[in-house]
Design an enzyme around this catalytic site. Structure first.
Site, PDB file in Angstrom:
ATOM      1  N   GLU A   1      45.035  41.796  53.361  1.00 13.07           N
ATOM      2  CA  GLU A   1      44.619  40.595  52.629  1.00 13.07           C
ATOM      3  C   GLU A   1      44.451  39.409  53.576  1.00 13.07           C
ATOM      4  O   GLU A   1      44.724  39.504  54.773  1.00 13.07           O
ATOM      5  CB  GLU A   1      45.648  40.307  51.530  1.00 13.07           C
ATOM      6  CG  GLU A   1      45.714  41.467  50.537  1.00 13.07           C
ATOM      7  CD  GLU A   1      46.610  41.213  49.341  1.00 13.07           C
ATOM      8  OE1 GLU A   1      47.429  40.263  49.367  1.00 13.07           O
ATOM      9  OE2 GLU A   1      46.478  41.975  48.370  1.00 13.07           O
TER      10      GLU A   1
ATOM     11  N   CYS B   1      34.476  50.029  47.501  1.00 12.89           N
ATOM     12  CA  CYS B   1      34.977  51.175  48.275  1.00 12.89           C
ATOM     13  C   CYS B   1      34.190  52.434  47.927  1.00 12.89           C
ATOM     14  O   CYS B   1      33.917  53.262  48.807  1.00 12.89           O
ATOM     15  CB  CYS B   1      36.467  51.366  48.048  1.00 12.89           C
ATOM     16  SG  CYS B   1      37.440  50.058  48.822  1.00 12.89           S
TER      17      CYS B   1
ATOM     18  N   GLU C   1      41.060  51.823  51.210  1.00 13.77           N
ATOM     19  CA  GLU C   1      40.044  52.870  51.386  1.00 13.77           C
ATOM     20  C   GLU C   1      39.028  52.483  52.450  1.00 13.77           C
ATOM     21  O   GLU C   1      38.667  53.294  53.308  1.00 13.77           O
ATOM     22  CB  GLU C   1      39.308  53.120  50.063  1.00 13.77           C
ATOM     23  CG  GLU C   1      40.182  53.647  48.957  1.00 13.77           C
ATOM     24  CD  GLU C   1      40.750  52.535  48.080  1.00 13.77           C
ATOM     25  OE1 GLU C   1      41.153  51.473  48.620  1.00 13.77           O
ATOM     26  OE2 GLU C   1      40.804  52.725  46.858  1.00 13.77           O
TER      27      GLU C   1
ATOM     28  N   CYS D   1      40.167  46.490  51.269  1.00 13.52           N
ATOM     29  CA  CYS D   1      40.950  47.513  50.566  1.00 13.52           C
ATOM     30  C   CYS D   1      41.379  48.629  51.527  1.00 13.52           C
ATOM     31  O   CYS D   1      40.747  48.855  52.573  1.00 13.52           O
ATOM     32  CB  CYS D   1      40.121  48.146  49.467  1.00 13.52           C
ATOM     33  SG  CYS D   1      39.752  47.088  48.072  1.00 13.52           S
TER      34      CYS D   1
ATOM     35  N   ASN E   1      45.573  48.159  52.641  1.00 11.10           N
ATOM     36  CA  ASN E   1      44.874  46.923  52.319  1.00 11.10           C
ATOM     37  C   ASN E   1      45.367  45.804  53.240  1.00 11.10           C
ATOM     38  O   ASN E   1      46.557  45.738  53.591  1.00 11.10           O
ATOM     39  CB  ASN E   1      44.977  46.547  50.839  1.00 11.10           C
ATOM     40  CG  ASN E   1      46.374  46.550  50.260  1.00 11.10           C
ATOM     41  OD1 ASN E   1      47.243  47.279  50.715  1.00 11.10           O
ATOM     42  ND2 ASN E   1      46.604  45.726  49.258  1.00 11.10           N
TER      43      ASN E   1
ATOM     44  N   CYS F   1      37.842  50.873  43.951  1.00 10.21           N
ATOM     45  CA  CYS F   1      36.965  49.817  43.436  1.00 10.21           C
ATOM     46  C   CYS F   1      35.509  50.136  43.781  1.00 10.21           C
ATOM     47  O   CYS F   1      35.211  51.015  44.598  1.00 10.21           O
ATOM     48  CB  CYS F   1      37.374  48.451  43.989  1.00 10.21           C
ATOM     49  SG  CYS F   1      36.788  48.112  45.657  1.00 10.21           S
TER      50      CYS F   1
HETATM   51  N1  THU Z   1      43.236  47.436  46.550  1.00  5.21           N
HETATM   52  C1  THU Z   1      43.037  48.474  47.412  1.00  5.21           C
HETATM   53  O1  THU Z   1      43.362  48.378  48.601  1.00  5.21           O
HETATM   54  N2  THU Z   1      42.483  49.592  46.935  1.00  5.21           N
HETATM   55  C2  THU Z   1      42.219  49.840  45.624  1.00  5.21           C
HETATM   56  O2  THU Z   1      41.765  50.932  45.271  1.00  5.21           O
HETATM   57  C3  THU Z   1      42.504  48.792  44.618  1.00  5.21           C
HETATM   58  C4  THU Z   1      42.826  47.454  45.164  1.00  5.21           C
HETATM   59  C5  THU Z   1      43.902  46.224  47.052  1.00  5.21           C
HETATM   60  C6  THU Z   1      43.057  45.015  47.188  1.00  5.21           C
HETATM   61  C7  THU Z   1      44.104  43.921  47.080  1.00  5.21           C
HETATM   62  O3  THU Z   1      44.711  43.721  48.355  1.00  5.21           O
HETATM   63  C8  THU Z   1      45.148  44.488  46.139  1.00  5.21           C
HETATM   64  O4  THU Z   1      44.951  45.884  46.157  1.00  5.21           O
HETATM   65  C9  THU Z   1      45.054  43.971  44.719  1.00  5.21           C
HETATM   66  O5  THU Z   1      43.777  44.135  44.210  1.00  5.21           O
END
Ligand code: THU
Length: 136
Positions: free
Chosen positions: A48, A95, A59, A57, A46, A92
């Site tokens: 941000e 994704c 994925e 994310c 991920n 999510c």
């Molecule tokens: N996140 C992912 O990268 N993948 C997931 O399956 C769930 C959420 C990340 C997004 C964000 O940077 C952090 O996790 C919190 O939601």
């Protein structure tokens, strides 16, 4: 379906990818690894942003990395996602949609810091998905 050896490799790659996460806001480091039908492994974490909504994310990072490396005909066989949790969590909705685009028959395996795991086909996670065929 990945072989047991391929699955072990994907799991290790997803865990390692979480170590490269840029998650200063959530402090929730996620890693993903995808196996393409060409037998290649690509990873993602991920990423941000100070403008929170722009977060990508793990994925989707992995899928986009696979397409960037393999081209438009890239197809996914399996996606493994690691979250730093005691229970396994599924990708999510955004994704799931992106995974479906390149791997409508793919398998999604979620792993975590505990023994729990979730293993399901993408069409069980995104029933009745909108996809490329709907634009024809
Ligand atoms: N996140 C992912 O990268 N993948 C997931 O399956 C769930 C959420 C990340 C997004 C964000 O940077 C952090 O996790 C919190 O939601």
């Amino acid at each position: 379906m990945p072989t047991p050896a391929q699955l072990r490799k994907l799991e290790a790659a997803a865990r390692a990818a979480a170590g490269r996460a840029y998650a200063p806001y959530s402090r929730f480091a996620v890693g993903a690894a995808v196996l393409t039908t060409a037998g290649k492994v690509h990873t993602g974490c991920n990423v941000e942003n100070a403008s929170y909504g722009l977060t990508n994310c793990a994925e989707r990072t992995a899928v986009f990395s696979a397409v960037a490396a393999g081209g438009a005909r890239t197809r996914l066989r399996c996606v493994v996602v690691y979250t730093p949790t005691r229970t396994a969590t599924a990708p999510c909705g955004a994704c799931r949609q992106v995974i479906h685009e390149f791997g409508p028959s793919s398998r999604i395996v979620s792993i975590c810091d505990g023994p729990a795991r979730v293993d399901s086909p993408i069409d069980a996670l995104l029933p009745g998905a909108f996809g490329p065929a709907d634009l024809a």
